[in-house]
Write an enzyme that holds these catalytic residues in place. Structure first.
Site, PDB file in Angstrom:
ATOM      1  N   SER A 120       0.814  -1.210   0.000  1.00  0.00           N
ATOM      2  CA  SER A 120       0.000   0.000   0.000  1.00  0.00           C
ATOM      3  C   SER A 120       0.851   1.266   0.000  1.00  0.00           C
ATOM      4  O   SER A 120       2.015   1.260   0.427  1.00  0.00           O
ATOM      5  CB  SER A 120      -0.915   0.012   1.224  1.00  0.00           C
ATOM      6  OG  SER A 120      -1.665  -1.179   1.291  1.00  0.00           O
TER       7      SER A 120
HETATM    8  N1  SAH Z   1      -1.267  -4.173   3.530  1.00  0.00           N
HETATM    9  C1  SAH Z   1      -0.651  -4.895   2.453  1.00  0.00           C
HETATM   10  C2  SAH Z   1      -1.534  -4.794   1.221  1.00  0.00           C
HETATM   11  C3  SAH Z   1      -1.434  -5.973   0.371  1.00  0.00           C
HETATM   12  S1  SAH Z   1      -2.556  -5.972  -1.003  1.00  0.00           S
HETATM   13  C4  SAH Z   1       0.728  -4.315   2.185  1.00  0.00           C
HETATM   14  O1  SAH Z   1       0.922  -3.131   2.449  1.00  0.00           O
HETATM   15  O2  SAH Z   1       1.607  -5.022   1.672  1.00  0.00           O
HETATM   16  C5  SAH Z   1      -3.905  -6.898  -0.350  1.00  0.00           C
HETATM   17  C6  SAH Z   1      -3.631  -8.323   0.028  1.00  0.00           C
HETATM   18  O3  SAH Z   1      -4.881  -8.908   0.365  1.00  0.00           O
HETATM   19  C7  SAH Z   1      -3.048  -9.189  -1.077  1.00  0.00           C
HETATM   20  O4  SAH Z   1      -1.863  -9.773  -0.623  1.00  0.00           O
HETATM   21  C8  SAH Z   1      -4.121 -10.245  -1.330  1.00  0.00           C
HETATM   22  O5  SAH Z   1      -3.595 -11.526  -1.660  1.00  0.00           O
HETATM   23  C9  SAH Z   1      -4.834 -10.275  -0.001  1.00  0.00           C
HETATM   24  N2  SAH Z   1      -6.210 -10.794  -0.053  1.00  0.00           N
HETATM   25  C10 SAH Z   1      -7.167 -10.573  -0.990  1.00  0.00           C
HETATM   26  N3  SAH Z   1      -8.292 -11.215  -0.665  1.00  0.00           N
HETATM   27  C11 SAH Z   1      -8.056 -11.864   0.508  1.00  0.00           C
HETATM   28  C12 SAH Z   1      -8.840 -12.708   1.363  1.00  0.00           C
HETATM   29  N4  SAH Z   1     -10.104 -13.019   1.076  1.00  0.00           N
HETATM   30  N5  SAH Z   1      -8.275 -13.190   2.476  1.00  0.00           N
HETATM   31  C13 SAH Z   1      -6.982 -12.893   2.789  1.00  0.00           C
HETATM   32  N6  SAH Z   1      -6.189 -12.106   2.037  1.00  0.00           N
HETATM   33  C14 SAH Z   1      -6.732 -11.598   0.907  1.00  0.00           C
END
Ligand code: SAH
Length: 215
Positions: A60
């Site tokens: 993010s």
């Molecule tokens: N806060 C993280 C953002 C990652 S992007 C950072 O700063 O790195 C969002 C993440 O949510 C991705 O890794 C994706 O695989 C995960 N995601 C999407 N749907 C999901 C679900 N149903 N359960 C768990 N993780 C999920």
């Protein structure tokens, strides 16, 4: 400019814009964002932008991490559930502001990388789970704070159910084309209050397990 100088510039930018909570600013300052990025992107770690990570996901934008963390109004003794561990960057910041973070990610591969980073940083108050975070973490419910870092079409009902009374959930809601708003949902004695905080563009919250071979 070296990374440390770029980091100081970013923190000043965050302080001058939306982030007034000094505990949030210092948690961001204590967390080396380059550690959460692929090697080739290390020099871009302190740009105020989202960047690509493994499995087609993104880390993010620092401003969005700051705004969402501040909006969560955490207290030191609280337990927090995070859905969407991704790189683990947001998780590491949360872990410095509360008693324990429970974090769920659907990709095993991303979780393995994140766990390694938590160990390297000596963050011992993080409990991880690989699975579908839209179902929440029923064994830990009710919980005081929930942060979702992927965009849901609607507030996931299981997560709303697991929020304690007086509890706060921060969740981006909207479509996959980026028409999304971060909402703050507060559980009251007789329902839920909703506030719109800011427009964002997150990867989608996907229900169920990843296809075999893609993790
Ligand atoms: N806060 C993280 C953002 C990652 S992007 C950072 O700063 O790195 C969002 C993440 O949510 C991705 O890794 C994706 O695989 C995960 N995601 C999407 N749907 C999901 C679900 N149903 N359960 C768990 N993780 C999920």
């Amino acid at each position: 400019m070296n990374l440390e100088a770029k980091k100081i510039r970013l923190i000043m930018e965050l302080r001058q814009s939306w982030i007034s909570d000094t505990s949030v600013l210092s948690a961001i300052e204590l967390t080396p964002r380059e550690m959460f990025l692929p090697e080739a992107l290390h020099d871009r770690a302190y740009e105020n932008v989202a960047l690509p990570i493994d499995c087609g996901q993104t880390i993010s934008q620092p401003l969005v991490v700051g705004v969402m963390t501040q909006a969560l109004r955490m207290e030191e003794r609280m337990r927090v559930l995070e859905v969407g561990t991704g790189s683990g960057y947001q998780t590491a910041i949360l872990s410095r502001l509360c008693r324990r973070v429970y974090t769920i990610e659907r990709y095993k591969r991303l979780m393995a990388q994140a766990e390694k980073r938590f160990a390297e940083l000596g963050l011992t108050n993080i409990t991880t789970r690989v699975g579908d975070g839209s179902k929440g973490w029923p064994e830990q419910a009710p919980i005081a704070r929930i942060l979702v870092t992927a965009a849901a079409a609607d507030v996931p009902p299981a997560l709303a159910d697991q929020l304690e009374e007086g509890g706060i959930m921060i969740v981006p809601v909207g479509d996959e084309y980026g028409n999304q708003q971060v909402l703050r949902i507060t559980r009251t004695a007789d329902g839920f209050d909703h506030e719109e905080l800011l427009p964002v563009r997150f990867v989608p919250l996907v229900e169920g397990e990843p296809d075999s071979g893609s993790d």
